[in-house]
Motif scaffolding. Structure first.
Motif, PDB file in Angstrom:
ATOM      1  N   SER A 110      -1.173   1.653  -9.631  1.00 32.29           N
ATOM      2  CA  SER A 110      -0.316   2.170  -8.565  1.00 32.29           C
ATOM      3  C   SER A 110       0.644   3.229  -9.091  1.00 32.29           C
ATOM      4  CB  SER A 110       0.468   1.013  -7.946  1.00 32.29           C
ATOM      5  OG  SER A 110       1.285   0.379  -8.923  1.00 32.29           O
ATOM      6  N   LYS A 111       1.072   4.085  -8.178  1.00 33.49           N
ATOM      7  CA  LYS A 111       2.095   5.079  -8.501  1.00 33.49           C
ATOM      8  C   LYS A 111       3.470   4.443  -8.524  1.00 33.49           C
ATOM      9  CE  LYS A 111      -0.457   8.997  -6.664  1.00 33.49           C
ATOM     10  NZ  LYS A 111      -0.502  10.063  -5.645  1.00 33.49           N
ATOM     11  N   GLN A 160      -5.579   4.575   4.359  1.00 32.35           N
ATOM     12  CA  GLN A 160      -5.505   5.944   3.850  1.00 32.35           C
ATOM     13  C   GLN A 160      -5.030   5.955   2.398  1.00 32.35           C
ATOM     14  OE1 GLN A 160      -3.019   8.572   6.135  1.00 32.35           O
ATOM     15  NE2 GLN A 160      -3.594  10.349   4.950  1.00 32.35           N
ATOM     16  N   ALA A 161      -4.015   5.168   2.085  1.00 29.44           N
ATOM     17  CA  ALA A 161      -3.519   5.114   0.709  1.00 29.44           C
ATOM     18  C   ALA A 161      -4.604   4.591  -0.228  1.00 29.44           C
ATOM     19  CB  ALA A 161      -2.275   4.229   0.632  1.00 29.44           C
ATOM     20  N   GLY A 190      -7.506   6.844  -1.647  1.00 28.09           N
ATOM     21  CA  GLY A 190      -7.224   7.780  -2.726  1.00 28.09           C
ATOM     22  C   GLY A 190      -7.232   7.169  -4.112  1.00 28.09           C
ATOM     23  N   PHE A 191      -7.593   5.900  -4.235  1.00 29.11           N
ATOM     24  CA  PHE A 191      -7.560   5.203  -5.514  1.00 29.11           C
ATOM     25  C   PHE A 191      -8.897   4.538  -5.804  1.00 29.11           C
ATOM     26  CE2 PHE A 191      -3.144   5.600  -4.499  1.00 29.11           C
ATOM     27  CZ  PHE A 191      -2.449   5.554  -5.703  1.00 29.11           C
ATOM     28  N   ALA A 203       0.967   3.749  -3.316  1.00 26.36           N
ATOM     29  CA  ALA A 203       1.142   5.195  -3.160  1.00 26.36           C
ATOM     30  C   ALA A 203       2.475   5.711  -3.696  1.00 26.36           C
ATOM     31  CB  ALA A 203       0.987   5.582  -1.696  1.00 26.36           C
ATOM     32  N   TYR A 259       0.800  -1.219   0.000  1.00 26.65           N
ATOM     33  CA  TYR A 259       0.000   0.000   0.000  1.00 26.65           C
ATOM     34  C   TYR A 259       0.836   1.273   0.000  1.00 26.65           C
ATOM     35  CZ  TYR A 259      -4.061  -2.907   0.511  1.00 26.65           C
ATOM     36  OH  TYR A 259      -5.042  -3.843   0.282  1.00 26.65           O
ATOM     37  N   ARG A 260       1.918   1.295   0.708  1.00 27.29           N
ATOM     38  CA  ARG A 260       2.715   2.521   0.756  1.00 27.29           C
ATOM     39  C   ARG A 260       3.717   2.580  -0.377  1.00 27.29           C
ATOM     40  NH1 ARG A 260       4.565   3.649   6.753  1.00 27.29           N
ATOM     41  NH2 ARG A 260       5.260   5.570   5.741  1.00 27.29           N
ATOM     42  N   GLU A 320       5.370   5.629  -2.187  1.00 23.83           N
ATOM     43  CA  GLU A 320       6.166   6.234  -1.121  1.00 23.83           C
ATOM     44  C   GLU A 320       7.530   5.558  -0.983  1.00 23.83           C
ATOM     45  OE1 GLU A 320       4.370   6.351   2.760  1.00 23.83           O
ATOM     46  OE2 GLU A 320       2.388   6.752   1.904  1.00 23.83           O
TER      47      GLU A 320
END
Length: 170
Positions: free
Chosen positions: A126-127, A115-116, A119-120, A73, A68-69, A75
């Motif tokens: 994925s980013k 939280q991530a 936003g999708f 996201a 997820y991060r 990150e």
């Protein structure tokens, strides 16, 4: 602490269904750990395996963080426990490792994952990219994979818990 689990609604939309099953399995792992001492939570399944309930929680904290991060996201979130030198470090526990610490870190990663994901859309890619394949993944794929990951490890948790104190259940 008593963890509540609710079965996902049988008539939910796809996202609610996926997130409902993911939450159910996250909570199942917490239930399997309830009422045990730190020493019991560090108890390995069977020699020579270092697999333990606390190790599973630490593993899942890293898995949540990764998918997820890092992937979803995009990150920069380094691993919590494992490294190239020790890819199974989350299972290499010492007397200094506590349930409170493992649980707190896992809960923080769950909050960050929720939280991530918020936003999708399910079809959004994925980013970040998968570290081995370089692919971008949809949130739908990540949620489905995480349900599978928890379900598999909850089976391990069932067996470990039964070995520790004979407790069995859903």
């Amino acid at each position: 602490m008593t963890t509540e689990r609710r079965m996902p609604a049988v008539d939910a939309d796809e996202r609610s269904m996926l997130e409902g099953w993911l939450e159910f399995h996250r909570r199942t792992l917490a239930v399997k750990c309830e009422g045990l001492t730190d020493a019991q939570l560090r108890t390995a399944s069977v020699e020579p395996s270092p697999l333990s309930l606390m190790g599973l929680v630490r593993h899942m904290a890293d898995v949540e963080r990764s998918w997820y991060r890092r992937v979803l996201a995009g990150e920069e979130a380094p691993p919590l426990y494992f490294s190239d030198e020790d890819p199974d470090a989350e299972f290499h526990l010492t007397e200094a490792d506590t349930w409170q610490e493992a649980y707190t870190i896992w809960q923080a990663e769950l909050a960050a994952a929720r939280q991530a994901a918020a936003g999708f859309a399910l079809d959004d890619l994925s980013k970040g990219r998968h570290r081995r394949t370089g692919q971008r993944m949809s949130l739908r794929w990540i949620h489905t994979h995480m349900i599978e990951e928890y379900a598999r490890h909850n089976g391990h948790a069932d067996l470990i818990r039964e070995r520790i104190d004979g407790a069995t259940g859903d």
